[in-house]
Design an enzyme around this catalytic site. Structure first.
Site, mmCIF file in Angstrom:
data_model
loop_
_atom_site.group_PDB
_atom_site.id
_atom_site.type_symbol
_atom_site.label_atom_id
_atom_site.label_comp_id
_atom_site.label_asym_id
_atom_site.label_seq_id
_atom_site.Cartn_x
_atom_site.Cartn_y
_atom_site.Cartn_z
ATOM 1 N NE ARG A 1 -2.652 23.613 14.610
ATOM 2 C CZ ARG A 1 -3.403 24.585 14.066
ATOM 3 N NH1 ARG A 1 -3.373 24.802 12.764
ATOM 4 N NH2 ARG A 1 -4.170 25.330 14.814
ATOM 5 C CD GLN B 1 -8.539 35.526 18.115
ATOM 6 O OE1 GLN B 1 -7.889 35.838 17.123
ATOM 7 N NE2 GLN B 1 -8.227 35.931 19.322
ATOM 8 C CG HIS C 1 -10.647 31.738 13.876
ATOM 9 N ND1 HIS C 1 -9.574 32.251 14.583
ATOM 10 C CD2 HIS C 1 -11.266 32.809 13.315
ATOM 11 C CE1 HIS C 1 -9.542 33.568 14.436
ATOM 12 N NE2 HIS C 1 -10.567 33.939 13.685
HETATM 13 C C1 BV8 Z 1 -11.173 37.376 6.746
HETATM 14 C C2 BV8 Z 1 -7.896 28.698 12.212
HETATM 15 C C3 BV8 Z 1 -12.671 38.335 5.218
HETATM 16 C C4 BV8 Z 1 -6.841 28.006 11.416
HETATM 17 C C5 BV8 Z 1 -7.166 31.042 12.304
HETATM 18 C C6 BV8 Z 1 -5.583 39.296 2.894
HETATM 19 C C7 BV8 Z 1 -6.702 38.646 2.384
HETATM 20 C C8 BV8 Z 1 -7.775 38.332 3.201
HETATM 21 C C9 BV8 Z 1 -7.733 38.648 4.534
HETATM 22 C C10 BV8 Z 1 -6.608 39.261 5.025
HETATM 23 C C11 BV8 Z 1 -5.542 39.598 4.236
HETATM 24 N N1 BV8 Z 1 -4.610 40.219 5.021
HETATM 25 C C12 BV8 Z 1 -5.033 40.249 6.290
HETATM 26 C C13 BV8 Z 1 -6.231 39.686 6.297
HETATM 27 C C14 BV8 Z 1 -7.060 39.478 7.419
HETATM 28 C C15 BV8 Z 1 -6.635 38.137 8.017
HETATM 29 C C16 BV8 Z 1 -5.688 38.438 9.156
HETATM 30 O O1 BV8 Z 1 -6.144 38.862 10.196
HETATM 31 N N2 BV8 Z 1 -4.379 38.274 8.953
HETATM 32 C C17 BV8 Z 1 -3.443 38.574 10.010
HETATM 33 C C18 BV8 Z 1 -2.241 37.650 9.913
HETATM 34 C C19 BV8 Z 1 -3.067 40.034 9.905
HETATM 35 N N3 BV8 Z 1 -7.842 37.516 8.489
HETATM 36 C C20 BV8 Z 1 -8.475 36.619 7.739
HETATM 37 O O2 BV8 Z 1 -8.081 36.198 6.683
HETATM 38 C C21 BV8 Z 1 -9.804 36.175 8.318
HETATM 39 N N4 BV8 Z 1 -10.816 36.219 7.316
HETATM 40 O O3 BV8 Z 1 -10.596 38.414 6.925
HETATM 41 O O4 BV8 Z 1 -12.261 37.205 5.939
HETATM 42 C C22 BV8 Z 1 -12.175 38.117 3.846
HETATM 43 C C23 BV8 Z 1 -12.517 36.969 3.199
HETATM 44 C C24 BV8 Z 1 -12.073 36.789 1.894
HETATM 45 C C25 BV8 Z 1 -11.271 37.756 1.303
HETATM 46 C C26 BV8 Z 1 -10.926 38.923 1.990
HETATM 47 C C27 BV8 Z 1 -11.371 39.096 3.278
HETATM 48 C C28 BV8 Z 1 -9.699 34.749 8.797
HETATM 49 C C29 BV8 Z 1 -8.783 34.695 9.985
HETATM 50 C C30 BV8 Z 1 -8.869 33.303 10.621
HETATM 51 C C31 BV8 Z 1 -7.562 32.566 10.414
HETATM 52 N N5 BV8 Z 1 -7.628 31.269 11.115
HETATM 53 N N6 BV8 Z 1 -7.310 29.858 12.906
HETATM 54 C C32 BV8 Z 1 -5.834 27.315 12.295
HETATM 55 O O5 BV8 Z 1 -5.889 27.411 13.537
HETATM 56 O O6 BV8 Z 1 -4.975 26.621 11.708
HETATM 57 S S1 BV8 Z 1 -6.453 32.296 13.154
HETATM 58 C C33 BV8 Z 1 -5.267 31.638 14.151
HETATM 59 O O7 BV8 Z 1 -4.571 32.760 14.607
HETATM 60 C C34 BV8 Z 1 -5.733 30.922 15.407
HETATM 61 O O8 BV8 Z 1 -7.118 30.781 15.458
HETATM 62 C C35 BV8 Z 1 -5.286 31.795 16.554
HETATM 63 O O9 BV8 Z 1 -6.237 31.918 17.528
HETATM 64 C C36 BV8 Z 1 -5.056 33.060 15.846
HETATM 65 C C37 BV8 Z 1 -3.885 33.879 16.375
HETATM 66 O O10 BV8 Z 1 -4.285 34.691 17.179
HETATM 67 P P1 BV8 Z 1 -4.139 34.414 18.764
HETATM 68 O O11 BV8 Z 1 -5.175 33.484 19.179
HETATM 69 O O12 BV8 Z 1 -4.081 35.742 19.364
HETATM 70 O O13 BV8 Z 1 -2.773 33.645 18.972
HETATM 71 P P2 BV8 Z 1 -1.344 34.276 19.022
HETATM 72 O O14 BV8 Z 1 -0.421 33.140 18.977
HETATM 73 O O15 BV8 Z 1 -1.266 35.378 18.023
HETATM 74 O O16 BV8 Z 1 -1.249 34.983 20.460
HETATM 75 C C38 BV8 Z 1 -1.277 34.207 21.627
HETATM 76 C C39 BV8 Z 1 -1.298 35.192 22.771
HETATM 77 O O17 BV8 Z 1 -1.363 34.442 23.988
HETATM 78 C C40 BV8 Z 1 -0.050 36.056 22.871
HETATM 79 O O18 BV8 Z 1 -0.439 37.407 23.072
HETATM 80 C C41 BV8 Z 1 0.664 35.523 24.126
HETATM 81 O O19 BV8 Z 1 1.329 36.549 24.835
HETATM 82 C C42 BV8 Z 1 -0.483 35.009 24.922
HETATM 83 N N7 BV8 Z 1 -0.161 33.965 25.895
HETATM 84 C C43 BV8 Z 1 0.891 33.105 25.885
HETATM 85 N N8 BV8 Z 1 0.819 32.301 26.985
HETATM 86 C C44 BV8 Z 1 -0.305 32.661 27.671
HETATM 87 C C45 BV8 Z 1 -0.927 33.713 26.979
HETATM 88 N N9 BV8 Z 1 -2.058 34.299 27.418
HETATM 89 C C46 BV8 Z 1 -2.590 33.834 28.573
HETATM 90 N N10 BV8 Z 1 -2.051 32.827 29.288
HETATM 91 C C47 BV8 Z 1 -0.922 32.221 28.865
HETATM 92 N N11 BV8 Z 1 -0.376 31.225 29.602
#
Ligand code: BV8
Length: 271
Positions: free
Chosen positions: A85, A116, A134
């Site tokens: 990546r 993010q 992130h």
């Molecule tokens: C946390 C870095 C507190 C890495 C990323 C169980 C235990 C602990 C936490 C959790 C748990 N269950 C859930 C959680 C919370 C969890 C979470 O949110 N899970 C999700 C799956 C539900 N979050 C965490 O764990 C966070 N920490 O909660 O800490 C904690 C701590 C300890 C113990 C308990 C709690 C940490 C989250 C950070 C994860 N790291 N990135 C890497 O990149 O490898 S997140 C990763 O996902 C990326 O950064 C990315 O940005 C993100 C996804 O989100 P989006 O950016 O929105 O991307 P996505 O693909 O989803 O969407 C793209 C959009 O673009 C779409 O809508 C599409 O339509 C649109 N698009 C497409 N083309 C275009 C466009 N828009 C405009 N123009 C275009 N041309």
């Protein structure tokens, strides 16, 4: 596309009225937060987090690979995924959407980008106040944070055999890892609290290219709306989780929509 032409593709079209409404909110704003997700980098050629993974990564789920557990279990596999990546990110440039966001800083008093994304493209496009919630895929740190969190490590200063990847921390011998936030890990100290404070005091939050799924980043628009007084503008080709609470929804690719919004802001400033 020039200002005044409608963006339309299939069933997506954004009217000048919507572009002008968004521009009017921005032009009148003192404090603006731009919250971005992987979609803002899509037109640079960086796959979004939910895009299907390709090639030898097709059988892996990013949400499972982007965890400390996966790294402990198979550090070489996770290291190789990030190296692939990182090489993709090193080979791309910001797109017109990144540049339009950067140029908002010349038009408006206070603009902060809260991203993010880990690709560093906002700073490359010229944005000067960027909160990387992130982390950054181009930076590396000690897995054990032996000198404090983060113990950043300059990969260029290390020598290691490819077969022995990931390299080892020069201080303690633990594995080196990318300086990104994995699922289940806390966000960088202070980053989220500053982002939340800015969201709660913002006049406008421009949300670009996020599915609104990943927490706690996805909560920021709700803080801005419910605890603050912000008007919300959402830019996405698809209706994401955040669109329902937004005041303006501009459906289309950010690389096309944002330059039109910037042109409309300029037209208002000239009027
Ligand atoms: C946390 C870095 C507190 C890495 C990323 C169980 C235990 C602990 C936490 C959790 C748990 N269950 C859930 C959680 C919370 C969890 C979470 O949110 N899970 C999700 C799956 C539900 N979050 C965490 O764990 C966070 N920490 O909660 O800490 C904690 C701590 C300890 C113990 C308990 C709690 C940490 C989250 C950070 C994860 N790291 N990135 C890497 O990149 O490898 S997140 C990763 O996902 C990326 O950064 C990315 O940005 C993100 C996804 O989100 P989006 O950016 O929105 O991307 P996505 O693909 O989803 O969407 C793209 C959009 O673009 C779409 O809508 C599409 O339509 C649109 N698009 C497409 N083309 C275009 C466009 N828009 C405009 N123009 C275009 N041309």
């Amino acid at each position: 596309m020039g200002f005044g032409e409608r963006y339309s593709e299939g069933d997506m079209s954004v009217s000048d009225v919507e572009i002008r409404k968004a521009a009017g909110l921005l032009a009148a704003a003192n404090h603006v937060v731009v919250l971005t997700g992987a979609g803002v980098s899509k037109e640079s050629g960086v796959p979004t987090f939910r895009d299907a993974m390709e090639g030898l990564w097709a059988n892996f789920n990013p949400e499972e690979l982007a965890t400390p557990q996966a790294f402990r279990r198979n550090p070489q596999l996770v290291w190789d995924w990030y190296e692939m990546r990182r090489q993709k990110v090193d080979a791309v440039q910001p797109n017109p959407g990144h540049y339009a966001i950067a140029r908002l800083e010349d038009r408006l008093p206070h603009v902060t980008v809260v991203t993010q994304n880990v690709d560093g493209l906002h700073r490359m496009a010229g944005s000067t106040d960027v909160i990387e919630l992130h982390g950054n895929i181009r930076q590396h740190k000690c897995f054990d944070a032996c000198q404090g969190e983060p113990t950043l490590i300059d990969l260029g200063s290390l020598r290691w055999a490819h077969a022995d990847r990931p390299p080892r921390c020069p201080h303690c011998g633990a594995h080196v890892r990318p300086n990104v936030v994995w699922f289940g890990e806390s966000l960088p100290a202070g980053a989220f609290s500053r982002a939340q404070q800015l969201a709660e005091t913002a006049d406008v939050v421009l949300i670009v290219g996020t599915s609104g799924i990943v927490q706690p980043a996805a909560s920021l628009p709700y803080y801005a709306k419910r605890l603050g007084h912000a008007q919300l503008i959402d830019v996405n080709p698809e209706r994401d989780e955040i669109a329902p609470i937004c005041d303006v929804f501009l459906q289309g690719p950010s690389g096309v929509i944002l330059p039109q919004v910037l042109a409309a802001v300029d037209a208002l400033n000239k009027a």
